[in-house]
Write a protein that holds these residues in place. Structure first.
Motif, PDB file in Angstrom:
ATOM      1  N   LEU A  20      -3.030   3.546  -3.520  1.00  0.00           N
ATOM      2  CA  LEU A  20      -3.338   2.322  -4.262  1.00  0.00           C
ATOM      3  C   LEU A  20      -2.457   1.186  -3.754  1.00  0.00           C
ATOM      4  O   LEU A  20      -1.499   1.420  -2.998  1.00  0.00           O
ATOM      5  CB  LEU A  20      -3.112   2.521  -5.761  1.00  0.00           C
ATOM      6  CG  LEU A  20      -4.037   3.498  -6.480  1.00  0.00           C
ATOM      7  CD1 LEU A  20      -3.533   3.770  -7.894  1.00  0.00           C
ATOM      8  CD2 LEU A  20      -5.472   2.979  -6.520  1.00  0.00           C
ATOM      9  N   THR A  68     -12.707   6.848  -3.925  1.00  0.00           N
ATOM     10  CA  THR A  68     -13.507   6.595  -5.126  1.00  0.00           C
ATOM     11  C   THR A  68     -14.880   7.239  -4.990  1.00  0.00           C
ATOM     12  O   THR A  68     -15.639   6.876  -4.088  1.00  0.00           O
ATOM     13  CB  THR A  68     -13.679   5.086  -5.346  1.00  0.00           C
ATOM     14  OG1 THR A  68     -12.406   4.432  -5.315  1.00  0.00           O
ATOM     15  CG2 THR A  68     -14.342   4.806  -6.676  1.00  0.00           C
ATOM     16  N   THR A  81      -7.168  -1.367  -5.927  1.00  0.00           N
ATOM     17  CA  THR A  81      -7.679  -0.407  -4.958  1.00  0.00           C
ATOM     18  C   THR A  81      -7.531  -1.002  -3.556  1.00  0.00           C
ATOM     19  O   THR A  81      -7.517  -2.224  -3.379  1.00  0.00           O
ATOM     20  CB  THR A  81      -9.159  -0.073  -5.221  1.00  0.00           C
ATOM     21  OG1 THR A  81      -9.921  -1.281  -5.189  1.00  0.00           O
ATOM     22  CG2 THR A  81      -9.323   0.599  -6.573  1.00  0.00           C
ATOM     23  N   GLU A 119       0.839  -1.193   0.000  1.00  0.00           N
ATOM     24  CA  GLU A 119       0.000   0.000   0.000  1.00  0.00           C
ATOM     25  C   GLU A 119       0.874   1.243   0.000  1.00  0.00           C
ATOM     26  O   GLU A 119       1.729   1.401   0.875  1.00  0.00           O
ATOM     27  CB  GLU A 119      -0.931  -0.005   1.221  1.00  0.00           C
ATOM     28  CG  GLU A 119      -1.886  -1.187   1.234  1.00  0.00           C
ATOM     29  CD  GLU A 119      -2.920  -1.087   2.341  1.00  0.00           C
ATOM     30  OE1 GLU A 119      -2.878  -0.097   3.116  1.00  0.00           O
ATOM     31  OE2 GLU A 119      -3.781  -1.972   2.436  1.00  0.00           O
ATOM     32  N   ALA A 159      -6.641   0.774 -11.837  1.00  0.00           N
ATOM     33  CA  ALA A 159      -7.031   0.053 -10.630  1.00  0.00           C
ATOM     34  C   ALA A 159      -8.544  -0.054 -10.515  1.00  0.00           C
ATOM     35  O   ALA A 159      -9.073  -1.054 -10.006  1.00  0.00           O
ATOM     36  CB  ALA A 159      -6.455   0.743  -9.392  1.00  0.00           C
ATOM     37  N   THR A 160      -9.247   0.963 -10.994  1.00  0.00           N
ATOM     38  CA  THR A 160     -10.718   0.984 -10.870  1.00  0.00           C
ATOM     39  C   THR A 160     -11.412   0.461 -12.129  1.00  0.00           C
ATOM     40  O   THR A 160     -12.641   0.368 -12.158  1.00  0.00           O
ATOM     41  CB  THR A 160     -11.213   2.408 -10.559  1.00  0.00           C
ATOM     42  OG1 THR A 160     -10.703   3.330 -11.532  1.00  0.00           O
ATOM     43  CG2 THR A 160     -10.746   2.846  -9.170  1.00  0.00           C
ATOM     44  N   TYR A 207      -4.695   5.076 -11.171  1.00  0.00           N
ATOM     45  CA  TYR A 207      -6.014   5.084 -10.531  1.00  0.00           C
ATOM     46  C   TYR A 207      -7.070   4.497 -11.486  1.00  0.00           C
ATOM     47  O   TYR A 207      -7.882   3.654 -11.078  1.00  0.00           O
ATOM     48  CB  TYR A 207      -6.391   6.507 -10.128  1.00  0.00           C
ATOM     49  CG  TYR A 207      -7.810   6.630  -9.619  1.00  0.00           C
ATOM     50  CD1 TYR A 207      -8.101   6.422  -8.271  1.00  0.00           C
ATOM     51  CD2 TYR A 207      -8.864   6.908 -10.493  1.00  0.00           C
ATOM     52  CE1 TYR A 207      -9.415   6.501  -7.812  1.00  0.00           C
ATOM     53  CE2 TYR A 207     -10.171   6.984 -10.027  1.00  0.00           C
ATOM     54  CZ  TYR A 207     -10.446   6.786  -8.695  1.00  0.00           C
ATOM     55  OH  TYR A 207     -11.736   6.850  -8.233  1.00  0.00           O
ATOM     56  N   THR A 258      -8.138   4.031  -0.834  1.00  0.00           N
ATOM     57  CA  THR A 258      -8.378   4.601  -2.168  1.00  0.00           C
ATOM     58  C   THR A 258      -9.658   5.420  -2.161  1.00  0.00           C
ATOM     59  O   THR A 258     -10.709   4.938  -1.751  1.00  0.00           O
ATOM     60  CB  THR A 258      -8.493   3.495  -3.230  1.00  0.00           C
ATOM     61  OG1 THR A 258      -7.303   2.698  -3.221  1.00  0.00           O
ATOM     62  CG2 THR A 258      -8.691   4.096  -4.612  1.00  0.00           C
TER      63      THR A 258
END
Length: 502
Positions: free
Chosen positions: A496, A478, A472, A169, A320-321, A317, A476
C-alpha cells in the motif's frame, strides 16, 4: 491358502486402522467430510492446498443446514460447531465440560510454551488467569496508555520524516509487525526498542523468528505436535525455537533482576507476577519462577505480534480500498484530537465510528480464524427433534468454533464480502445474532488481552489517519489472494501507499 489368509489379514488391518477411523462421525449419524486414510482432512493444510481460514470455511459450508460437521485431524475425529446457540452452550453454559484448549505439543518437549496461559489447563490455568487478569483491566491499560500512545505518535512521525518522498510505497505487514513488536517489548518485557528506525534490532528479529509458522516444515511440526506429541518430542519439535526461547528468557531474567535490585515498578504483567511471588502465591502448589514469567510474556508476543499486525494490515487494506470509510473516520479523528495533538484514553474509547470500523475489520478478518476446546468431561449434544440424534463427545475429543466462517456467513451478515462498518451502528448492531460475532473467542477462555489489543489498533489508526492517507498503488493486489500458510497473509505482500498530509 496361506497367501489368501495373509491378504485377508492385511485387508482387515487396513480396514481397522486406516478406513474404520474415517467413518467415526458417520456411525454416529453426524454429517462429515470425505477424509482420506491416515491424513484425514489435514492433508489440505499439510500440503498447502488451503490455509486455516479457507479450510475452516470449506468444512463449514459443506452442510449449510446442519448444526455440526464432523471432520478428521489426521485420524482424530473433530467436531465443527455451526450453530451460535450451540456455541453459546458449549463455550459458556457448559464450560466445565470444555474448559481447556487441546495441547499443541508435549509439555516436556517445550516447557516455555507449556507454561503459558493458552496452554495451561485445569487448576493451573485458573490460577494463572486470576494472577494475570488485573493486568488487563481498564485501569491497568490506562496506566500503560501513555507509553502506547507515545509509540503510536512516534510511528506516525516516521512518515513525516519521509514526507518529501510523496507516496511512500511499502509492505505494510512488515511495518505493522515492527509497531506491534515495540508495544509488546515495552508492555510485556519492559524493554524500549524502535523497530521502524532500527529494523534489524535483535528483539524484533527474535520475535519474528518465534512467530513464524510459514512453510511446509513449520506446518508439519505444528500438526505433528498435536496428533503425535511423543513423536514430536522425540524429534525435538518445539513451538518456540531454542534461540528465541534462550533470548527472551535472558531478557526476562535481566528485567526481573533490575526490578528487584533497584525497586523499579512499571505496573505491568511482570510486576504482578513478581508481587505474587513475594506473597508466596503458587501455580498448582509450585512457586512462580522466571520461566513462568517468560512464558506469559511470550504468549502475549504470540497474541500481539503477528495477529494484531494482521488486523492492522487487513484494516489498512480495507481503508485504502474504501476511501469513503477512511475519509469519514479521519473526520471523526480530527474532531477528537486535543489542542496538543493527542488523544486521551477516554476519548479514544468513546469514538463511535472508530469502534464501528475496527469491529468490521475484526468481523471480516478475525485475528484467529478458529478457536478450539477439548472435552474435559464426557458430554452429549442433545438432539433438537425426533429426526436427529444425540451426539456423544468423549473425553479429550476436540470441538472447533469457526469465527471466520460464521462472521462471513450471509445468514448472519448479509453481503459479507462488503466492508461495511454500518453493521455495527447503534441502529444495526442490535440485529446481530448473539454469538455470531466472536473475534476474540468466547466464554471464560476468551482472549485475555482483547481490550489491550483493541486500544493498540485504535491508537495506531488514530495517529496514522490523523497525519496520513492510506492509498492503493500499482502493487496492491485487489482483491487480495491469501497465502496457504497456517496464519494466512496476502500473497506477495500487502503493498500500500502512505502519503503524509501536512
Amino acid at each position: 491358502m496361506m497367501l489368501l489368509l495373509g491378504t485377508a489379514f492385511l485387508g482387515l488391518l487396513i480396514w481397522y486402522f486406516l478406513l474404520k477411523p474415517m467413518q467415526y462421525w458417520k456411525r454416529l449419524g453426524v454429517v462429515q467430510t470425505n477424509p482420506i486414510p491416515l491424513f484425514g482432512d489435514s492433508w489440505r493444510i499439510l500440503f498447502r492446498t488451503m490455509n486455516t481460514k479457507d479450510f475452516v470455511e470449506f468444512i463449514y459450508n459443506l452442510y449449510p443446514t446442519e448444526r455440526v460437521v464432523g471432520f478428521y485431524n489426521f485420524t482424530m475425529p473433530t467436531l465443527l460447531l455451526r450453530d451460535p446457540e450451540l456455541i453459546k452452550q458449549i463455550g459458556i453454559k457448559d464450560f466445565e465440560h470444555f474448559a481447556d484448549h487441546p495441547p499443541l505439543i508435549d509439555p516436556e518437549a517445550d516447557p516455555l510454551w507449556s507454561k503459558n496461559l493458552l496452554s495451561l489447563s485445569g487448576a493451573k490455568w485458573r490460577e494463572m488467569r486470576r494472577l494475570l487478569s488485573p493486568t488487563f483491566t481498564s485501569s491497568k491499560i490506562k496506566a500503560i496508555y501513555v507509553t502506547m500512545e507515545e509509540a503510536a505518535r512516534n510511528f506516525a512521525t516516521y512518515f513525516k520524516e519521509r514526507k518529501d518522498e510523496g507516496i511512500i510505497e511499502l509492505e505494510v505487514k512488515d511495518i505493522f509487525t515492527r509497531f506491534t513488536n515495540d508495544i509488546i517489548a515495552t508492555t510485556a518485557f519492559g524493554v524500549q526498542v524502535d523497530s521502524v528506525r532500527e529494523p534489524n534490532n535483535t528483539f524484533y528479529l527474535m520475535g519474528k523468528k518465534m512467530t513464524d509458522f510459514s512453510g511446509f516444515l513449520n506446518i508439519f511440526r505444528f500438526l505433528i505436535g498435536q496428533i503425535l506429541p511423543k513423536f514430536a518430542k522425540a524429534c525435538g519439535f518445539r513451538v518456540i525455537n531454542a534461540k528465541s526461547a534462550e533470548f527472551f528468557s535472558e531478557v526476562i531474567d535481566e528485567s526481573v533482576k533490575q526490578r528487584e535490585n533497584n525497586q523499579i515498578k512499571r505496573h505491568d504483567m511482570i510486576d504482578l507476577l513478581l508481587e505474587a511471588r513475594k506473597k508466596q502465591e503458587s501455580i498448582d502448589g509450585n512457586p512462580i519462577t522466571n520461566l513462568d514469567i517468560t512464558s506469559q510474556a511470550c504468549i502475549f508476543f504470540f497474541g500481539g505480534f503477528e495477529t494484531v499486525a494482521n488486523v492492522m494490515t487487513f484494516g489498512a487494506y480495507e481503508l485504502a480500498t474504501n476511501r469513503d470509510v477512511q475519509d469519514k473516520l479521519r473526520e471523526e479523528i480530527k474532531t477528537n484530537v486535543s489542542n496538543d495533538g493527542k488523544v486521551s484514553y477516554e476519548t479514544l474509547q468513546e469514538m463511535k465510528y472508530m469502534d464501528m470500523v475496527i469491529s468490521e475489520i475484526l468481523r471480516k478478518w478475525p485475528p484467529f480464524p478458529v478457536t478450539d476446546r477439548i472435552c474435559t468431561k464426557p458430554y452429549t449434544i442433545k438432539a433438537l427433534d425426533k429426526n436427529s440424534k444425540d451426539i456423544p463427545i468423549l473425553l479429550h475429543q476436540e470441538v472447533q468454533i469457526p469465527a471466520c466462517a460464521i462472521q462471513n456467513d450471509p445468514k448472519y451478515f448479509p453481503n459479507p464480502q462488503k466492508f461495511d462498518p454500518e453493521r455495527f451502528s447503534e441502529k444495526n448492531a442490535k440485529n446481530i445474532v448473539p454469538y455470531s460475532y466472536l473475534p476474540f473467542g468466547i466464554g471464560p477462555r476468551i482472549c485475555i488481552g482483547n481490550r489491550l489489543s483493541l486500544t493498540e489498533v485504535k491508537l495506531m489508526f488514530f495517529y496514522l489517519l490523523l497525519n496520513c492517507e492510506i492509498v492503493t498503488i500499482q502493487k496492491t493486489m485487489t482483491p487480495p489472494i491469501l497465502t496457504k500458510d497456517i496464519f494466512a497473509s496476502i500473497e506477495g505482500g500487502a503493498w500500500l501507499g502512505i502519503k503524509y498530509l501536512k
